[in-house]
Enzyme design. Structure first.
Site, short mmCIF file in Angstrom:
data_model
loop_
_atom_site.label_atom_id
_atom_site.label_comp_id
_atom_site.label_asym_id
_atom_site.label_seq_id
_atom_site.Cartn_x
_atom_site.Cartn_y
_atom_site.Cartn_z
N ASN A 35 41.14 41.38 30.30
CA ASN A 35 42.23 41.02 30.89
C ASN A 35 43.03 39.96 30.18
O ASN A 35 43.86 39.21 31.15
CB ASN A 35 41.69 40.66 32.35
N ILE A 59 30.19 37.79 28.52
CA ILE A 59 29.16 37.17 29.27
C ILE A 59 27.71 37.83 29.35
O ILE A 59 26.77 37.22 29.65
CB ILE A 59 29.45 36.49 30.34
N SER A 124 36.14 31.14 45.47
CA SER A 124 37.72 31.55 46.22
C SER A 124 37.55 31.65 47.65
O SER A 124 36.70 31.68 48.26
CB SER A 124 37.80 33.24 45.84
N TYR A 149 34.78 42.49 45.41
CA TYR A 149 34.94 41.14 44.71
C TYR A 149 34.44 40.04 45.43
O TYR A 149 34.00 39.09 45.00
CB TYR A 149 36.55 41.33 44.40
N LYS A 153 31.72 36.62 44.83
CA LYS A 153 31.81 35.23 44.76
C LYS A 153 30.92 34.67 45.78
O LYS A 153 30.15 33.74 45.48
CB LYS A 153 33.38 34.95 45.11
N ARG A 231 50.04 31.37 53.51
CA ARG A 231 48.99 31.09 52.32
C ARG A 231 49.02 29.70 51.73
O ARG A 231 50.45 29.14 51.81
CB ARG A 231 48.96 32.09 51.19
P1 NAD Z 1 41.99 36.34 34.35
O1 NAD Z 1 41.71 37.65 34.67
O2 NAD Z 1 43.39 36.07 33.76
O3 NAD Z 1 40.92 35.69 33.71
C1 NAD Z 1 39.73 36.00 33.53
C2 NAD Z 1 39.26 36.13 31.97
O4 NAD Z 1 37.83 36.64 31.99
C3 NAD Z 1 40.05 37.13 31.42
O5 NAD Z 1 40.43 36.65 30.16
C4 NAD Z 1 39.19 38.27 31.03
O6 NAD Z 1 39.35 39.15 29.81
C5 NAD Z 1 37.67 37.60 30.88
N1 NAD Z 1 36.39 38.38 31.23
C6 NAD Z 1 36.28 39.04 32.36
N2 NAD Z 1 34.98 39.53 32.36
C7 NAD Z 1 34.63 39.07 31.06
C8 NAD Z 1 33.11 39.29 30.62
N3 NAD Z 1 32.17 40.12 31.30
N4 NAD Z 1 32.94 38.51 29.62
C9 NAD Z 1 34.04 37.71 28.98
N5 NAD Z 1 35.17 37.60 29.54
C10 NAD Z 1 35.44 38.39 30.62
O7 NAD Z 1 41.68 35.67 35.96
P2 NAD Z 1 42.09 34.20 36.33
O8 NAD Z 1 43.18 34.41 37.57
O9 NAD Z 1 42.42 33.34 35.42
O10 NAD Z 1 40.72 34.00 37.28
C11 NAD Z 1 39.76 33.02 36.63
C12 NAD Z 1 38.74 33.22 37.45
O11 NAD Z 1 39.17 32.55 38.91
C13 NAD Z 1 37.95 34.39 37.93
O12 NAD Z 1 36.65 34.40 38.10
C14 NAD Z 1 38.59 34.85 39.37
O13 NAD Z 1 37.91 35.55 40.08
C15 NAD Z 1 38.80 33.23 39.82
N6 NAD Z 1 39.76 33.18 41.11
C16 NAD Z 1 41.09 33.56 40.46
C17 NAD Z 1 42.06 33.36 41.66
C18 NAD Z 1 43.51 33.80 41.46
O14 NAD Z 1 44.29 33.99 42.44
N7 NAD Z 1 43.92 33.96 40.12
C19 NAD Z 1 41.66 33.08 42.83
C20 NAD Z 1 40.60 32.70 43.14
C21 NAD Z 1 39.32 32.79 42.22
C1 UD1 Z 2 44.66 37.28 47.07
C2 UD1 Z 2 43.19 38.17 46.96
C3 UD1 Z 2 42.06 37.03 47.43
C4 UD1 Z 2 41.97 35.98 46.72
C5 UD1 Z 2 43.37 35.22 46.79
C6 UD1 Z 2 43.38 33.92 46.31
C7 UD1 Z 2 43.94 40.38 47.42
C8 UD1 Z 2 43.77 41.55 48.27
N1 UD1 Z 2 43.28 39.33 47.78
O1 UD1 Z 2 44.61 37.08 48.58
O2 UD1 Z 2 40.74 38.06 47.22
O3 UD1 Z 2 40.99 35.24 47.10
O4 UD1 Z 2 44.42 36.16 46.46
O5 UD1 Z 2 44.02 33.96 45.06
O6 UD1 Z 2 44.48 40.54 46.34
N2 UD1 Z 2 52.44 40.07 49.79
C9 UD1 Z 2 53.34 40.82 50.12
N3 UD1 Z 2 53.79 41.84 49.28
C10 UD1 Z 2 53.20 41.85 48.19
C11 UD1 Z 2 51.85 41.23 47.83
C12 UD1 Z 2 51.42 40.23 48.81
O7 UD1 Z 2 53.88 40.75 51.34
O8 UD1 Z 2 53.49 42.76 47.23
C13 UD1 Z 2 51.95 39.17 50.87
C14 UD1 Z 2 50.41 39.32 51.47
O9 UD1 Z 2 50.26 40.10 52.37
C15 UD1 Z 2 49.89 38.13 51.78
C16 UD1 Z 2 50.68 37.14 50.87
O10 UD1 Z 2 51.82 38.01 50.08
O11 UD1 Z 2 50.45 37.57 52.92
C17 UD1 Z 2 49.77 36.56 49.61
O12 UD1 Z 2 49.23 37.93 48.94
P1 UD1 Z 2 48.22 37.81 47.49
O13 UD1 Z 2 49.16 37.10 46.55
O14 UD1 Z 2 47.84 39.22 47.27
O15 UD1 Z 2 47.08 36.78 48.05
P2 UD1 Z 2 45.96 36.89 49.08
O16 UD1 Z 2 46.22 37.90 49.84
O17 UD1 Z 2 46.04 35.55 49.70
#
Ligand code: NAD
Ligand code: UD1
Length: 336
Positions: A35, A59, A124, A149, A153, A231
């Site tokens: 990704n 991993i 998360s 998902y 976590k 949020r």
């Molecule tokens: P991302 O997808 O941009 O980064 C994840 C990376 O891990 C990617 O580069 C992907 O290629 C790599 N990856 C996935 N599976 C792998 C594997 N098996 N081996 C090696 N590499 C692998 O996502 P992000 O937004 O940077 O998220 C990073 C972490 O934070 C994740 O664990 C995600 O679940 C967690 N997280 C993200 C959010 C968010 O909103 N972005 C919120 C809460 C938690």
């Molecule tokens: C998402 C993830 C959640 C993660 C969290 C933190 C989903 C369903 N959930 O939640 O697992 O822990 O991010 O990163 O992906 N919204 C709209 N229109 C859109 C998209 C979103 O109105 O096209 C609204 C949603 O209803 C929500 C808010 O925007 O009220 C934020 O949404 P989003 O960015 O997807 O985050 P979370 O739902 O908080």
């Protein structure tokens, strides 16, 4: 001595890598690029002036991990590697449990074989499900996840807690992120979702840049001031800096340390749209759509524990988050 960042080419990983290097820490990256793109790492090189050591590896690949650990003096690991699309996890639960849990178990096993028992885990706010209390504190009830998902976590948190209990040489820092948005202020690294974005901010920026015609607002009849979901949005550079603090925390041998990472402020979908329009001078066409399944009305955290015990507090506000998200998207309309 190096810090290993798994998933270090991803959205949060690339920003953390930048902050670690700028803070004088030595880091090595592994990523399977499922990704992400190696171009993100080139951009980090450009931003930091440092050559990045990285491995294209998974991993769950024990041999690759053995090689990485024998070629580098790794004491700490920040595990970003994970699949993270909520909807996809409902369609492909095995892939999510296998990648996120199976992969992390292999990683933890190789770590302990090499005596590297210091781990930072990307958890998360999703572990709180529909939160019992707002603002959400770390003690809030958990384990009511609504999708695979989220369960990965929650289950991994429990695994880490149990491993640390059984062997107190381990230090585990579990970070529960709220809603990271924004990008590096340079506009050189940012979020690069595959296909149609699921999350709000990347959807807004793709509407702003003309790739998508309009935003659907998922519900305006929630029990919130304007009826749209609230949020705790957090600037990704602030989040990256929290990981630098997490490394410092690990070096104090905390055992198991868990905290929320958010600003403690909630903003609604409409407030985010309005702020984005005002700060950037662009219009976001939108229409009200039905609620999205599994969504909750309000989710924001108490950031007190992070402030007191991690010595971290978010510095950027919602205006900077909107400015930097747009700066990234307009300079990189097609991502990397
Ligand atoms: P991302 O997808 O941009 O980064 C994840 C990376 O891990 C990617 O580069 C992907 O290629 C790599 N990856 C996935 N599976 C792998 C594997 N098996 N081996 C090696 N590499 C692998 O996502 P992000 O937004 O940077 O998220 C990073 C972490 O934070 C994740 O664990 C995600 O679940 C967690 N997280 C993200 C959010 C968010 O909103 N972005 C919120 C809460 C938690
Ligand atoms: C998402 C993830 C959640 C993660 C969290 C933190 C989903 C369903 N959930 O939640 O697992 O822990 O991010 O990163 O992906 N919204 C709209 N229109 C859109 C998209 C979103 O109105 O096209 C609204 C949603 O209803 C929500 C808010 O925007 O009220 C934020 O949404 P989003 O960015 O997807 O985050 P979370 O739902 O908080």
């Amino acid at each position: 001595m190096s810090i290993l960042l798994t998933g270090g080419a991803g959205y949060i990983g690339s920003h953390t890598l930048t902050e670690l290097i700028n803070g004088g820490y030595d880091a090595v990256v592994m990523d399977n690029f499922s990704n992400s793109s190696p171009k993100a790492l080139e951009r980090v090189e450009e931003l930091t002036g440092k050559k990045i050591r990285y491995y294209e590896a998974d991993i769950s690949d024990r041999n690759a991990l053995e090689k990485i650990f024998s070629e580098n003096d790794i004491r700490e690991v920040i595990n970003f590697a994970s699949l993270k699309a909520v909807g996809e996890s409902v369609e492909k639960p095995w892939e999510y449990y296998n990648n996120n849990i199976g992969g992390t178990l292999t990683l933890l096993d190789v770590m302990r074989r090499h005596g590297a028992k210091n781990f930072v885990f990307s958890s998360s706010a999703t572990v709180y499900g529909d939160p019992a209390v707002i603002p959400i504190t770390e003690e809030c009830p958990k384990g009511t996840c609504t999708n695979p998902y989220g369960w990965t976590k929650w289950m991994l948190e429990q695994i880490l807690i149990d491993m640390q209990k059984a062997d107190n040489e381990w230090n585990m820092v579990i970070l529960r992120y709220f809603n990271p948005i924004g990008a590096h202020p340079s506009g050189r690294i940012g979020e690069n979702p595959n296909g149609r974005p699921n999350n709000l901010m990347p959807f807004i920026t793709q509407v702003a840049v003309g790739k998508l015609p309009e935003l659907g607002v998922f519900g305006n009849d929630y029990d919130t001031p304007d009826g749209t979901g609230v949020r705790d949005y957090l600037h990704v550079v602030d989040l990256a800096r929290a990981h630098v603090k997490a490394i410092d925390k690990l070096r104090e041998n905390p055992g198991c340390f868990i905290c929320n990472l958010g600003t403690g402020q909630g903003y609604s979908v409409m407030e985010l749209i309005k702020t984005f329009e005002e700060v950037n001078g662009v219009k976001i066409p939108y229409s009200i759509k039905p609620r999205r399944a599994g969504d909750i009305a309000t989710c924001y955290c108490s950031p007190e524990k992070a402030e007191k015990e991690l010595n971290w507090k978010a510095q950027f506000g919602i205006a900077e988050m909107c400015r930097d998200s747009w700066n990234w998207q307009k300079n990189n309309p097609d991502g990397y």
